[in-house]
Design a protein around this motif. Structure first.
Motif, PDB file in Angstrom:
ATOM      1  N   MET A  13       0.816  -1.215   0.000  1.00 49.08           N
ATOM      2  CA  MET A  13       0.000   0.000   0.000  1.00 49.08           C
ATOM      3  C   MET A  13       0.849   1.265   0.000  1.00 49.08           C
ATOM      4  O   MET A  13       0.334   2.360  -0.255  1.00 49.08           O
ATOM      5  CB  MET A  13      -0.918   0.011   1.226  1.00 49.08           C
ATOM      6  N   GLN A  14       2.145   1.122   0.342  1.00 46.83           N
ATOM      7  CA  GLN A  14       3.055   2.273   0.404  1.00 46.83           C
ATOM      8  C   GLN A  14       2.585   3.324   1.409  1.00 46.83           C
ATOM      9  O   GLN A  14       2.640   4.526   1.163  1.00 46.83           O
ATOM     10  CB  GLN A  14       3.217   2.901  -0.979  1.00 46.83           C
ATOM     11  N   LEU A  15       2.112   2.840   2.564  1.00 45.53           N
ATOM     12  CA  LEU A  15       1.695   3.723   3.642  1.00 45.53           C
ATOM     13  C   LEU A  15       2.727   3.676   4.758  1.00 45.53           C
ATOM     14  O   LEU A  15       3.571   2.778   4.804  1.00 45.53           O
ATOM     15  CB  LEU A  15       0.335   3.281   4.193  1.00 45.53           C
ATOM     16  N   LEU A  16       2.674   4.626   5.663  1.00 44.72           N
ATOM     17  CA  LEU A  16       3.551   4.611   6.829  1.00 44.72           C
ATOM     18  C   LEU A  16       3.135   3.495   7.778  1.00 44.72           C
ATOM     19  O   LEU A  16       1.956   3.167   7.892  1.00 44.72           O
ATOM     20  CB  LEU A  16       3.508   5.948   7.558  1.00 44.72           C
ATOM     21  N   ALA A  17       4.102   2.917   8.466  1.00 46.97           N
ATOM     22  CA  ALA A  17       3.810   1.829   9.400  1.00 46.97           C
ATOM     23  C   ALA A  17       2.985   2.348  10.569  1.00 46.97           C
ATOM     24  O   ALA A  17       3.334   3.355  11.189  1.00 46.97           O
ATOM     25  CB  ALA A  17       5.116   1.225   9.912  1.00 46.97           C
ATOM     26  N   PRO A  18       1.872   1.683  10.894  1.00 51.03           N
ATOM     27  CA  PRO A  18       1.066   2.103  12.047  1.00 51.03           C
ATOM     28  C   PRO A  18       1.823   1.883  13.354  1.00 51.03           C
ATOM     29  O   PRO A  18       2.743   1.063  13.428  1.00 51.03           O
ATOM     30  CB  PRO A  18      -0.165   1.184  11.978  1.00 51.03           C
ATOM     31  N   ALA A  19       1.432   2.618  14.374  1.00 51.42           N
ATOM     32  CA  ALA A  19       1.947   2.364  15.719  1.00 51.42           C
ATOM     33  C   ALA A  19       1.445   1.000  16.179  1.00 51.42           C
ATOM     34  O   ALA A  19       0.369   0.553  15.778  1.00 51.42           O
ATOM     35  CB  ALA A  19       1.486   3.455  16.675  1.00 51.42           C
ATOM     36  N   ILE A  20       2.237   0.324  17.021  1.00 53.22           N
ATOM     37  CA  ILE A  20       1.865  -1.001  17.506  1.00 53.22           C
ATOM     38  C   ILE A  20       1.618  -0.934  19.005  1.00 53.22           C
ATOM     39  O   ILE A  20       2.521  -0.612  19.780  1.00 53.22           O
ATOM     40  CB  ILE A  20       2.971  -2.042  17.216  1.00 53.22           C
ATOM     41  N   PHE A  21       0.385  -1.210  19.414  1.00 56.57           N
ATOM     42  CA  PHE A  21       0.047  -1.328  20.824  1.00 56.57           C
ATOM     43  C   PHE A  21      -1.144  -2.272  20.926  1.00 56.57           C
ATOM     44  O   PHE A  21      -1.768  -2.613  19.909  1.00 56.57           O
ATOM     45  CB  PHE A  21      -0.265   0.045  21.449  1.00 56.57           C
ATOM     46  N   GLN A  22      -1.450  -2.733  22.130  1.00 51.52           N
ATOM     47  CA  GLN A  22      -2.456  -3.782  22.289  1.00 51.52           C
ATOM     48  C   GLN A  22      -3.825  -3.377  21.749  1.00 51.52           C
ATOM     49  O   GLN A  22      -4.544  -4.208  21.197  1.00 51.52           O
ATOM     50  CB  GLN A  22      -2.581  -4.192  23.758  1.00 51.52           C
ATOM     51  N   GLU A  23      -4.186  -2.115  21.886  1.00 54.80           N
ATOM     52  CA  GLU A  23      -5.524  -1.693  21.494  1.00 54.80           C
ATOM     53  C   GLU A  23      -5.747  -1.735  19.984  1.00 54.80           C
ATOM     54  O   GLU A  23      -6.890  -1.809  19.526  1.00 54.80           O
ATOM     55  CB  GLU A  23      -5.816  -0.277  22.007  1.00 54.80           C
ATOM     56  N   ASN A  24      -4.687  -1.642  19.165  1.00 50.78           N
ATOM     57  CA  ASN A  24      -4.912  -1.670  17.718  1.00 50.78           C
ATOM     58  C   ASN A  24      -4.525  -3.001  17.077  1.00 50.78           C
ATOM     59  O   ASN A  24      -4.453  -3.127  15.862  1.00 50.78           O
ATOM     60  CB  ASN A  24      -4.229  -0.490  17.003  1.00 50.78           C
ATOM     61  N   ILE A  25      -4.285  -4.022  17.902  1.00 49.46           N
ATOM     62  CA  ILE A  25      -4.185  -5.406  17.415  1.00 49.46           C
ATOM     63  C   ILE A  25      -5.507  -6.072  17.782  1.00 49.46           C
ATOM     64  O   ILE A  25      -5.837  -6.206  18.960  1.00 49.46           O
ATOM     65  CB  ILE A  25      -3.009  -6.163  18.044  1.00 49.46           C
ATOM     66  N   CYS A  26      -6.268  -6.451  16.774  1.00 46.73           N
ATOM     67  CA  CYS A  26      -7.626  -6.946  17.005  1.00 46.73           C
ATOM     68  C   CYS A  26      -7.771  -8.397  16.588  1.00 46.73           C
ATOM     69  O   CYS A  26      -6.904  -8.943  15.893  1.00 46.73           O
ATOM     70  CB  CYS A  26      -8.633  -6.083  16.242  1.00 46.73           C
ATOM     71  N   CYS A  27      -8.881  -9.010  17.008  1.00 44.43           N
ATOM     72  CA  CYS A  27      -9.045 -10.441  16.775  1.00 44.43           C
ATOM     73  C   CYS A  27     -10.514 -10.826  16.665  1.00 44.43           C
ATOM     74  O   CYS A  27     -11.346 -10.347  17.433  1.00 44.43           O
ATOM     75  CB  CYS A  27      -8.399 -11.222  17.928  1.00 44.43           C
ATOM     76  N   TYR A  28     -10.801 -11.670  15.678  1.00 43.87           N
ATOM     77  CA  TYR A  28     -12.064 -12.403  15.641  1.00 43.87           C
ATOM     78  C   TYR A  28     -11.798 -13.740  16.327  1.00 43.87           C
ATOM     79  O   TYR A  28     -11.202 -14.641  15.736  1.00 43.87           O
ATOM     80  CB  TYR A  28     -12.539 -12.605  14.203  1.00 43.87           C
ATOM     81  N   GLU A  29     -12.206 -13.838  17.587  1.00 42.90           N
ATOM     82  CA  GLU A  29     -11.819 -14.986  18.405  1.00 42.90           C
ATOM     83  C   GLU A  29     -12.347 -16.303  17.856  1.00 42.90           C
ATOM     84  O   GLU A  29     -11.686 -17.327  17.951  1.00 42.90           O
ATOM     85  CB  GLU A  29     -12.293 -14.777  19.847  1.00 42.90           C
ATOM     86  N   LYS A  30     -13.530 -16.299  17.277  1.00 40.54           N
ATOM     87  CA  LYS A  30     -14.122 -17.530  16.759  1.00 40.54           C
ATOM     88  C   LYS A  30     -13.220 -18.197  15.736  1.00 40.54           C
ATOM     89  O   LYS A  30     -13.116 -19.421  15.670  1.00 40.54           O
ATOM     90  CB  LYS A  30     -15.490 -17.225  16.140  1.00 40.54           C
ATOM     91  N   MET A  31     -12.532 -17.379  14.933  1.00 41.45           N
ATOM     92  CA  MET A  31     -11.701 -17.910  13.858  1.00 41.45           C
ATOM     93  C   MET A  31     -10.213 -17.714  14.126  1.00 41.45           C
ATOM     94  O   MET A  31      -9.380 -18.049  13.291  1.00 41.45           O
ATOM     95  CB  MET A  31     -12.086 -17.241  12.540  1.00 41.45           C
ATOM     96  N   GLU A  32      -9.867 -17.123  15.301  1.00 43.45           N
ATOM     97  CA  GLU A  32      -8.475 -16.821  15.634  1.00 43.45           C
ATOM     98  C   GLU A  32      -7.823 -16.007  14.521  1.00 43.45           C
ATOM     99  O   GLU A  32      -6.717 -16.291  14.065  1.00 43.45           O
ATOM    100  CB  GLU A  32      -7.687 -18.105  15.914  1.00 43.45           C
ATOM    101  N   LEU A  33      -8.521 -14.965  14.081  1.00 45.91           N
ATOM    102  CA  LEU A  33      -8.045 -14.092  13.022  1.00 45.91           C
ATOM    103  C   LEU A  33      -7.567 -12.777  13.635  1.00 45.91           C
ATOM    104  O   LEU A  33      -8.354 -12.023  14.199  1.00 45.91           O
ATOM    105  CB  LEU A  33      -9.166 -13.821  12.011  1.00 45.91           C
ATOM    106  N   TYR A  34      -6.282 -12.506  13.539  1.00 42.82           N
ATOM    107  CA  TYR A  34      -5.707 -11.282  14.087  1.00 42.82           C
ATOM    108  C   TYR A  34      -5.458 -10.279  12.966  1.00 42.82           C
ATOM    109  O   TYR A  34      -5.077 -10.663  11.853  1.00 42.82           O
ATOM    110  CB  TYR A  34      -4.391 -11.584  14.806  1.00 42.82           C
ATOM    111  N   PHE A  35      -5.637  -8.994  13.280  1.00 42.65           N
ATOM    112  CA  PHE A  35      -5.379  -7.969  12.273  1.00 42.65           C
ATOM    113  C   PHE A  35      -5.059  -6.638  12.938  1.00 42.65           C
ATOM    114  O   PHE A  35      -5.461  -6.377  14.076  1.00 42.65           O
ATOM    115  CB  PHE A  35      -6.590  -7.809  11.340  1.00 42.65           C
ATOM    116  N   LEU A  36      -4.314  -5.795  12.214  1.00 43.06           N
ATOM    117  CA  LEU A  36      -3.983  -4.459  12.686  1.00 43.06           C
ATOM    118  C   LEU A  36      -5.099  -3.484  12.329  1.00 43.06           C
ATOM    119  O   LEU A  36      -5.679  -3.566  11.246  1.00 43.06           O
ATOM    120  CB  LEU A  36      -2.690  -3.975  12.032  1.00 43.06           C
TER     121      LEU A  36
END
Length: 267
Positions: free
Chosen positions: A138-161
């Motif tokens: 995408m050629q975008l700047l790297a997002p900040a990394i912290f617990q609140e912006n790492i998300c998950c669909y627990e049913k499928m164990e799908l993690y995403f920023l």
């Protein structure tokens, strides 16, 4: 209940008619996440609404709108509907004048997830994969990394920023190559510390903009913690993320290239 009255005004009219808002769950750089329920059957959802009142949007509405759509499209591209499980991430969508919103299946942030230990490696690989796509494709700047912006669909164990705008400053300009390497390295270090804290419990208070400079742990202390991890493959991954050479050539060689991600998956 969290105040959500300002966020309700961000929801386009047809979605307001179809869903009952309950509370404001999260405020990203350029959108709000609101918990809602269907007026038809009471089923729970989240509405992610573009925040046209925030500073990010006011300073650059085109960038905010673009990031808002790109973030959803990337999520859909990664996790297409699984026909066996009948799981659909986005349920509805509306644009009305300057208002834009998606209705989504509920997900949780890492900070609210009850159990993460069993899929730490999956979480790490998913975040690195997202960073690779965001920065290289995408050629975008790297997002900040912290617990609140790492998300998950627990049913499928799908993690995403989430919150792709968190890597941008008020000038909305591309940083130099050296600054961007430092940004990525800081994010990788923060990811390693988050994983370590989830496995063992936090030793220091992590701020939202967790970084190598703000960490009070030296590598000897980090290495002592790593030694208690029994899974060798996971230990190697964390050692690479938390390498003491942080912003030097050792970490530059781990600059989110696809072959490096493949290498990690093979450790």
């Amino acid at each position: 209940m969290t105040n959500h009255f300002g966020s309700i005004d961000l929801i386009p009219p047809k979605l307001q008619t179809a869903y009952t808002p309950h509370s404001l769950i999260y405020q990203a750089s350029y959108y709000d996440v609101i918990s809602v329920s269907s007026r038809l059957n009471g089923e729970k959802y989240l509405i992610r609404a573009l925040n046209t009142n925030c500073k990010f949007f006011m300073e650059n509405p085109s960038l905010a709108s673009t990031l808002f759509v790109k973030e959803i499209l990337h999520l859909l591209n990664r996790y297409r509907r699984n026909e066996e499980e009948e799981f659909q991430i986005v349920e509805d969508f509306e644009i009305f004048q300057d208002k834009m919103a998606f209705v989504m299946r509920p997900y949780s942030s890492l900070g609210n997830k009850k159990k993460v230990e069993d899929d730490i490696e999956t979480m790490i690989k998913s975040v690195i994969s997202d960073l690779d796509t965001i920065t290289n494709q995408m050629q975008l700047l790297a997002p900040a990394i912290f617990q609140e912006n790492i998300c998950c669909y627990e049913k499928m164990e799908l993690y995403f920023l989430s919150d792709y705008g968190s890597g941008y400053n008020s000038t909305f300009s591309k940083s130099s190559n050296d600054a961007e390497f430092k940004r990525k390295d800081t994010g990788l270090y923060a990811l390693g510390m988050i994983a370590l804290d989830l496995l063992q419990g936090p030793v220091i208070q992590q701020s939202k903009a967790s970084s190598l400079e703000k960490s009070t742990l030296n590598f000897a202390e980090v290495y002592t913690r790593l030694e208690t991890i029994k899974l060798k493959r996971l230990k190697k991954i964390l050692l690479k993320l938390l390498n003491p050479s942080g912003f030097s050539n050792e970490m530059r060689s781990f600059s989110l290239k696809s072959k490096e991600i493949f290498f990690i998956s093979r450790i």
